[in-house]
Design a protein around this motif. Structure first.
Motif, PDB file in Angstrom:
ATOM      1  N   LEU A  55     -37.080  20.217 -90.158  1.00 13.24           N
ATOM      2  CA  LEU A  55     -36.225  21.392 -90.014  1.00 13.24           C
ATOM      3  C   LEU A  55     -36.777  22.578 -90.805  1.00 13.24           C
ATOM      4  CD1 LEU A  55     -32.759  19.625 -90.267  1.00 13.24           C
ATOM      5  CD2 LEU A  55     -33.668  20.796 -88.248  1.00 13.24           C
ATOM      6  N   GLU A  56     -37.236  22.328 -92.030  1.00 14.04           N
ATOM      7  CA  GLU A  56     -37.786  23.411 -92.857  1.00 14.04           C
ATOM      8  C   GLU A  56     -39.020  24.027 -92.210  1.00 14.04           C
ATOM      9  OE1 GLU A  56     -36.278  21.897 -97.262  1.00 14.04           O
ATOM     10  OE2 GLU A  56     -38.265  21.289 -96.560  1.00 14.04           O
ATOM     11  N   LYS A  57     -39.863  23.200 -91.602  1.00 16.69           N
ATOM     12  CA  LYS A  57     -41.056  23.720 -90.917  1.00 16.69           C
ATOM     13  C   LYS A  57     -40.679  24.565 -89.710  1.00 16.69           C
ATOM     14  CE  LYS A  57     -44.385  20.177 -92.233  1.00 16.69           C
ATOM     15  NZ  LYS A  57     -45.224  19.061 -91.773  1.00 16.69           N
ATOM     16  N   GLU A  58     -39.725  24.082 -88.918  1.00 12.24           N
ATOM     17  CA  GLU A  58     -39.314  24.840 -87.734  1.00 12.24           C
ATOM     18  C   GLU A  58     -38.662  26.156 -88.122  1.00 12.24           C
ATOM     19  OE1 GLU A  58     -36.972  24.258 -83.479  1.00 12.24           O
ATOM     20  OE2 GLU A  58     -37.328  22.496 -84.744  1.00 12.24           O
ATOM     21  N   ILE A  59     -37.858  26.144 -89.180  1.00 12.73           N
ATOM     22  CA  ILE A  59     -37.231  27.375 -89.671  1.00 12.73           C
ATOM     23  C   ILE A  59     -38.304  28.356 -90.127  1.00 12.73           C
ATOM     24  CG2 ILE A  59     -35.844  28.326 -91.571  1.00 12.73           C
ATOM     25  CD1 ILE A  59     -34.083  25.751 -91.266  1.00 12.73           C
ATOM     26  N   ALA A  60     -39.295  27.873 -90.873  1.00 10.12           N
ATOM     27  CA  ALA A  60     -40.377  28.733 -91.361  1.00 10.12           C
ATOM     28  C   ALA A  60     -41.157  29.344 -90.199  1.00 10.12           C
ATOM     29  CB  ALA A  60     -41.310  27.946 -92.271  1.00 10.12           C
ATOM     30  N   GLU A  61     -41.403  28.562 -89.145  1.00 13.46           N
ATOM     31  CA  GLU A  61     -42.115  29.082 -87.976  1.00 13.46           C
ATOM     32  C   GLU A  61     -41.349  30.233 -87.335  1.00 13.46           C
ATOM     33  OE1 GLU A  61     -42.936  25.962 -85.200  1.00 13.46           O
ATOM     34  OE2 GLU A  61     -44.371  24.988 -86.547  1.00 13.46           O
ATOM     35  N   ILE A  62     -40.045  30.069 -87.177  1.00 14.52           N
ATOM     36  CA  ILE A  62     -39.235  31.121 -86.563  1.00 14.52           C
ATOM     37  C   ILE A  62     -39.199  32.343 -87.466  1.00 14.52           C
ATOM     38  CG2 ILE A  62     -36.899  31.778 -85.851  1.00 14.52           C
ATOM     39  CD1 ILE A  62     -36.535  28.852 -84.918  1.00 14.52           C
ATOM     40  N   GLU A  63     -39.000  32.133 -88.757  1.00 12.14           N
ATOM     41  CA  GLU A  63     -38.910  33.257 -89.690  1.00 12.14           C
ATOM     42  C   GLU A  63     -40.235  34.007 -89.833  1.00 12.14           C
ATOM     43  OE1 GLU A  63     -35.306  31.774 -92.617  1.00 12.14           O
ATOM     44  OE2 GLU A  63     -37.373  31.396 -93.262  1.00 12.14           O
ATOM     45  N   ASN A  64     -41.344  33.310 -89.594  1.00 17.33           N
ATOM     46  CA  ASN A  64     -42.658  33.938 -89.727  1.00 17.33           C
ATOM     47  C   ASN A  64     -43.224  34.411 -88.395  1.00 17.33           C
ATOM     48  OD1 ASN A  64     -42.794  33.595 -92.542  1.00 17.33           O
ATOM     49  ND2 ASN A  64     -43.434  31.482 -92.276  1.00 17.33           N
ATOM     50  N   GLY A  65     -42.372  34.545 -87.396  1.00 21.16           N
ATOM     51  CA  GLY A  65     -42.797  35.123 -86.135  1.00 21.16           C
ATOM     52  C   GLY A  65     -43.133  34.146 -85.038  1.00 21.16           C
ATOM     53  N   GLY A  66     -42.815  32.915 -85.200  1.00 14.69           N
ATOM     54  CA  GLY A  66     -43.054  31.940 -84.143  1.00 14.69           C
ATOM     55  C   GLY A  66     -44.438  31.347 -84.188  1.00 14.69           C
ATOM     56  N   MET A  67     -44.806  30.691 -83.099  1.00 14.59           N
ATOM     57  CA  MET A  67     -46.077  29.976 -83.048  1.00 14.59           C
ATOM     58  C   MET A  67     -47.269  30.905 -82.880  1.00 14.59           C
ATOM     59  SD  MET A  67     -45.029  26.772 -80.587  1.00 14.59           S
ATOM     60  CE  MET A  67     -46.715  26.618 -80.095  1.00 14.59           C
ATOM     61  N   PHE A  68     -47.070  32.026 -82.225  1.00  8.69           N
ATOM     62  CA  PHE A  68     -48.191  32.890 -81.890  1.00  8.69           C
ATOM     63  C   PHE A  68     -48.181  34.137 -82.752  1.00  8.69           C
ATOM     64  CE2 PHE A  68     -46.977  30.504 -78.117  1.00  8.69           C
ATOM     65  CZ  PHE A  68     -48.160  29.825 -77.881  1.00  8.69           C
ATOM     66  N   ARG A  69     -49.330  34.398 -83.348  1.00 10.35           N
ATOM     67  CA  ARG A  69     -49.488  35.601 -84.159  1.00 10.35           C
ATOM     68  C   ARG A  69     -50.784  36.282 -83.763  1.00 10.35           C
ATOM     69  NH1 ARG A  69     -48.573  31.888 -88.515  1.00 10.35           N
ATOM     70  NH2 ARG A  69     -46.406  31.489 -88.425  1.00 10.35           N
ATOM     71  N   THR A  70     -50.880  37.539 -84.035  1.00 14.39           N
ATOM     72  CA  THR A  70     -52.095  38.278 -83.743  1.00 14.39           C
ATOM     73  C   THR A  70     -52.934  38.347 -84.998  1.00 14.39           C
ATOM     74  OG1 THR A  70     -50.887  39.622 -82.151  1.00 14.39           O
ATOM     75  CG2 THR A  70     -52.991  40.482 -82.930  1.00 14.39           C
ATOM     76  N   ALA A  71     -54.197  38.072 -84.835  1.00 10.88           N
ATOM     77  CA  ALA A  71     -55.114  38.149 -85.976  1.00 10.88           C
ATOM     78  C   ALA A  71     -56.282  39.055 -85.573  1.00 10.88           C
ATOM     79  CB  ALA A  71     -55.627  36.779 -86.355  1.00 10.88           C
TER      80      ALA A  71
END
Length: 76
Positions: A55-71
Motif C-alpha cells: 500500500l505504501e508503494k502504491e501511494i508513493a507512486e500516485i503521489e509522485n506522478g504515477g508510473m510514467f515520468r518524463t526524463a
C-alpha cells in the motif's frame, strides 16, 4: 467503475490506516481472543507487513506522478 487518482489515493490511505490499526492491535496482544463461544483471530502479522509495504508503494507512486515520468538526458 474507474477511479480518479484522488479517489484511489483516498481508498489506499483508508486501507493503510486499517492495516496499521490491525498491526498495532496484534502487537499489543490482540492476535486472537474469545467472547463466549465466539472467537476472532486477526490476520497473520507477516501478511499485514507485506500488505502495508504494498500500500505504501502504491501511494508513493500516485503521489509522485504515477508510473510514467518524463526524463531529459543531455548528450552522451
Amino acid at each position: 467503475m474507474v477511479m480518479t487518482p484522488e479517489e484511489r489515493l483516498a481508498q489506499l490511505n483508508s486501507e493503510l490506516t486499517q492495516v496499521r490499526a490491525a498491526i498495532t492491535a496484534i502487537l499489543s496482544g490482540a492476535q486472537e481472543y474469545r467472547i463466549g463461544s465466539r472467537s476472532l483471530r486477526r490476520a497473520d502479522l507477516g501478511l499485514l507487513y507485506t500488505e502495508r509495504t504494498r500500500l505504501e508503494k502504491e501511494i508513493a507512486e500516485i503521489e509522485n506522478g504515477g508510473m510514467f515520468r518524463t526524463a531529459y538526458f543531455e548528450g552522451r
